[in-house]
Design an enzyme around this catalytic site. Structure first.
Site, PDB file in Angstrom:
ATOM      1  N   LYS A   1     -19.580  17.177  10.109  1.00 44.89           N
ATOM      2  CA  LYS A   1     -19.865  16.411  11.331  1.00 44.89           C
ATOM      3  C   LYS A   1     -21.325  16.565  11.706  1.00 44.89           C
ATOM      4  O   LYS A   1     -22.027  17.490  11.281  1.00 44.89           O
ATOM      5  CB  LYS A   1     -18.976  16.877  12.490  1.00 44.89           C
ATOM      6  CG  LYS A   1     -19.140  18.336  12.909  1.00 44.89           C
ATOM      7  CD  LYS A   1     -20.316  18.633  13.857  1.00 44.89           C
ATOM      8  CE  LYS A   1     -20.381  20.100  14.221  1.00 44.89           C
ATOM      9  NZ  LYS A   1     -21.635  20.467  14.947  1.00 44.89           N
TER      10      LYS A   1
ATOM     11  N   ASP B   1     -14.691  23.690  18.143  1.00 48.39           N
ATOM     12  CA  ASP B   1     -14.867  22.283  17.763  1.00 48.39           C
ATOM     13  C   ASP B   1     -13.909  21.826  16.663  1.00 48.39           C
ATOM     14  O   ASP B   1     -13.944  20.671  16.245  1.00 48.39           O
ATOM     15  CB  ASP B   1     -16.319  21.987  17.359  1.00 48.39           C
ATOM     16  CG  ASP B   1     -16.808  22.819  16.176  1.00 48.39           C
ATOM     17  OD1 ASP B   1     -16.018  23.629  15.657  1.00 48.39           O
ATOM     18  OD2 ASP B   1     -17.979  22.660  15.789  1.00 48.39           O
TER      19      ASP B   1
END
Length: 280
Positions: free
Chosen positions: A11, A135
């Protein structure tokens, strides 16, 4: 042996606002996570005992590994053993702000859910992952994810613009813990976004791109300042550090500009990890 397999995508944080410090010592954030086309691969195979096998000797395969932590959460939750071999093929750089470890444990959980028919709901998986890595829940979705809290509260999922991305990581990493404890970290008010789905427009997105962690990291790393500066000079419409670093990414409008920047960074320092990719 019965097995399942999946890609575990990296990401970038298209923005990351650190909004306040919590009583538990963690920080609240407001961040837009986007998966990019750079991935590790994970194969989970039924076996006689639990084991992680990794191609990168720098990756711990014991209780320090996020996959191991998720495995222990499953054992605790179901009160039973799930003997599997996990084959982890790493391609995502470590200590890069690209979420490799968090992605790995999220995909491992999805694979375990499938392999053992655990019937875990999306919310169940979010709850398990949030106890392991803040996350990690964002990797359960295929779209962009807007999150707050410590990164565990999903606000919305968004279709993001399909842009050209260049990643440049120097041959050093950055400790997330040290960045958040840095005295130069300044808290930032989160932006007011009237229409969440306007973030699918690249121009709107670029106006909001900001990373609260750049200042504390850049204070000790002139090389990162240089990489960001040259990314822009070679045509990036916006350049930002991802997460707590040390990867700098640039967003490009054209493949030609992307290719020119790629050639420059490949030539300027042979130790750099330089990778052409895109938002997925």
């Amino acid at each position: 042996m019965e097995s399942v397999f999946a890609n575990s995508y990296a990401k970038i944080n298209l923005f990351l606002y650190v909004t306040d410090k919590r009583e538990d010592g963690y920080h609240n954030i407001y961040s837009l996570f986007s998966k990019i086309n750079l991935y590790d691969t994970i194969k989970v195979e039924k076996a006689n005992k639990f084991q992680i096998i990794c191609n990168n000797e720098k990756i711990p395969v014991d209780r320090r590994n996020f996959i191991y932590k998720v495995y222990e959460k499953l054992r605790e939750y179901f009160q039973k053993e799930f003997p599997v071999k996990v084959y982890l093929n790493k391609r995502i750089p470590i200590e890069a702000g690209l979420g490799g470890g968090s992605s790995n444990c999220a995909i491992f959980l999805k694979l375990m859910n499938k392999l053992f028919n655990l019937n875990l709901s999306l919310n169940d998986m979010v709850q398990v992952l949030a106890k392991v890595s803040a996350d990690a829940p964002s990797f359960l979705w295929d779209k962009g994810v807007l999150a707050e809290g410590i990164g565990d509260k999903i606000v919305a999922t968004i279709d993001l613009p399909k842009s050209y991305i260049l990643l440049v990581k120097p041959n050093f990493g950055v400790s997330t813990r040290q960045v958040y404890n840095n005295k130069n970290l300044k808290l930032t008010t989160k932006p007011h976004i009237t229409n969440i789905h306007s973030l699918s427009n690249l121009n709107v997105l670029c106006e909001l791109m900001y990373n609260s962690l750049e200042k504390p990291v850049f204070g000790n790393n002139k090389e990162l300042i240089f990489i960001k500066k040259m990314m822009t000079e070679y045509g990036a419409v916006k350049s930002l550090m991802s997460g707590s670093g040390s990867t700098i990414f640039g967003i490009f409008n054209s493949k030609k500009s992307l290719d020119n920047a790629y050639k420059y960074f490949k030539a300027v320092n042979k130790s750099y990890f330089v990778y052409k990719t895109n938002i997925i």
